[in-house]
Design a protein around this motif. Structure first.
Motif, mmCIF file in Angstrom:
data_model
loop_
_atom_site.group_PDB
_atom_site.id
_atom_site.type_symbol
_atom_site.label_atom_id
_atom_site.label_comp_id
_atom_site.label_asym_id
_atom_site.label_seq_id
_atom_site.Cartn_x
_atom_site.Cartn_y
_atom_site.Cartn_z
ATOM 1 N N ARG A 1 0.737 -1.344 -0.229
ATOM 2 C CA ARG A 1 -0.094 0.053 -0.001
ATOM 3 C C ARG A 1 0.834 1.240 0.101
ATOM 4 O O ARG A 1 1.787 1.430 0.882
ATOM 5 C CB ARG A 1 -0.865 -0.131 1.152
ATOM 6 N N LEU A 2 0.596 2.179 -1.069
ATOM 7 C CA LEU A 2 1.548 3.309 -1.063
ATOM 8 C C LEU A 2 0.416 4.508 -0.912
ATOM 9 O O LEU A 2 -0.566 4.898 -1.696
ATOM 10 C CB LEU A 2 1.816 3.405 -2.505
ATOM 11 N N ALA A 3 0.700 5.330 0.282
ATOM 12 C CA ALA A 3 -0.112 6.345 0.514
ATOM 13 C C ALA A 3 0.689 7.876 -0.087
ATOM 14 O O ALA A 3 1.619 7.904 0.108
ATOM 15 C CB ALA A 3 -0.254 6.621 2.090
ATOM 16 N N ILE B 1 -3.189 2.186 -4.268
ATOM 17 C CA ILE B 1 -2.774 3.609 -3.903
ATOM 18 C C ILE B 1 -3.802 4.372 -3.216
ATOM 19 O O ILE B 1 -5.023 4.165 -3.325
ATOM 20 C CB ILE B 1 -2.585 4.378 -5.374
ATOM 21 N N LEU B 2 -3.101 4.821 -2.080
ATOM 22 C CA LEU B 2 -4.256 5.632 -1.091
ATOM 23 C C LEU B 2 -4.060 7.097 -0.992
ATOM 24 O O LEU B 2 -2.676 7.492 -0.843
ATOM 25 C CB LEU B 2 -3.805 5.121 0.508
ATOM 26 N N ILE B 3 -4.980 7.836 -1.509
ATOM 27 C CA ILE B 3 -5.003 9.056 -1.815
ATOM 28 C C ILE B 3 -5.258 9.764 -0.228
ATOM 29 O O ILE B 3 -6.378 9.655 0.107
ATOM 30 C CB ILE B 3 -5.947 9.705 -2.843
ATOM 31 N N GLY B 4 -4.262 10.680 0.356
ATOM 32 C CA GLY B 4 -4.848 11.333 1.445
ATOM 33 C C GLY B 4 -4.982 12.882 1.254
ATOM 34 O O GLY B 4 -4.600 13.648 0.548
ATOM 35 N N SER B 5 -5.841 13.511 2.180
ATOM 36 C CA SER B 5 -6.084 14.748 2.211
ATOM 37 C C SER B 5 -6.653 15.225 3.605
ATOM 38 O O SER B 5 -7.096 14.355 4.305
ATOM 39 C CB SER B 5 -6.968 15.307 1.162
ATOM 40 N N ARG C 1 -2.454 2.950 7.237
ATOM 41 C CA ARG C 1 -2.650 1.806 6.404
ATOM 42 C C ARG C 1 -1.571 1.235 5.488
ATOM 43 O O ARG C 1 -1.571 0.256 5.093
ATOM 44 C CB ARG C 1 -3.953 1.928 5.621
ATOM 45 N N ALA C 2 -0.482 2.172 5.324
ATOM 46 C CA ALA C 2 0.370 2.058 4.270
ATOM 47 C C ALA C 2 1.691 1.519 4.519
ATOM 48 O O ALA C 2 2.045 1.678 5.802
ATOM 49 C CB ALA C 2 0.739 3.665 3.715
ATOM 50 N N ASP C 3 2.252 0.854 3.634
ATOM 51 C CA ASP C 3 3.615 0.589 3.831
ATOM 52 C C ASP C 3 4.598 1.524 3.246
ATOM 53 O O ASP C 3 5.770 1.755 4.239
ATOM 54 C CB ASP C 3 3.949 -0.649 3.242
ATOM 55 N N ILE C 4 4.306 2.382 2.363
ATOM 56 C CA ILE C 4 5.202 3.707 2.147
ATOM 57 C C ILE C 4 4.429 4.633 2.155
ATOM 58 O O ILE C 4 3.207 4.913 1.633
ATOM 59 C CB ILE C 4 5.860 3.197 0.637
#
Length: 221
Positions: free
Chosen positions: A2-4, A28-32, A69-72
């Motif tokens: 999982r890439l954030a 792909i996790l999009i953060g805001s 939740r991410a690994d990176i």
């Protein structure tokens, strides 16, 4: 994996999201800071991918949720927000989460852009100082042009230096190399981050003074 992408709704976050979603099998996790804005960005990115005959796994949440939740975790935010962003997600980070900093401090005058480092020496080192102890910090993607990344019709051929702890660097290089047209190159420990970051204003200035170049990047041959 999982890439954030924290700040993944901005121009640079969009470019990274589209390239990684299209070319890799990772989530792909999009953060805001605004979860609704993150979800709107995901919809737009999915539409762009579909238009180009591609797809990917993309989800949107708050910065804190995607970091958890991410690994990176990539800090795809402007340099003046980096410290506060790290503070906001600090309790979601641990020794198993790699924190990636692509931000570069710069000043503009009539001659062009100039490197402006923080007291820590570089923005990457600032991130390392603010991150929880034991969190591996890597600096990379500083010299990648956002608009070119986001244009999936444009083939890219860029190198990106990667600084940090050896094990984390190798993992980020492996991830980067999965994207068509990107190559990560080891550039030493975090102490070398200021040299890497200072490439960015140089690239921008070369583009400024050479009108035939369209958002130039870096390539070693």
């Amino acid at each position: 994996m999982r890439l954030a992408l924290l700040g993944g709704t901005g121009d640079f976050g969009e470019g990274l999201a589209l390239r990684f979603a299209r070319d890799t099998d990772h989530e792909i996790l999009i953060g805001s800071r605004d979860p609704e804005r993150a979800r709107e960005a995901v919809t737009a990115y999915e539409d762009t991918l579909e238009t180009h005959g591609a797809s990917g796994s993309i989800k949107g949440f708050t910065n804190e949720m995607v970091a958890d939740r991410a690994d990176i975790v990539v800090l795809a935010v402007p340099p003046y927000y980096v410290g506060d962003t790290v503070d906001a997600i600090a309790d979601k980070l641990d020794g198993d989460t790699i924190l990636v900093s692509p931000a570069v401090g710069m000043k503009r005058d009539e001659n062009g852009m100039h490197y402006h480092s923080p007291p820590a020496g570089s923005t990457t080192e600032l991130v390392a100082n603010r991150a929880p102890a034991g969190t591996p910090v890597v600096g990379t993607y500083h010299n990648l042009p956002a608009n070119t990344l986001a244009d999936l019709e444009t083939e890219i051929d860029f190198d990106t230096p990667v600084v940090g702890d050896t094990d984390a660097v190798q993992m980020v290089i492996s991830l980067t190399n999965e994207v068509e047209g990107l190559r990560g190159l080891a550039a030493g420990p975090l102490a070398n981050a200021r040299e890497v970051e200072s490439l960015t204003p140089l690239v921008i200035n070369i583009t400024k003074y050479n009108s035939e170049l369209d958002e130039a990047g870096v390539k070693w041959v």
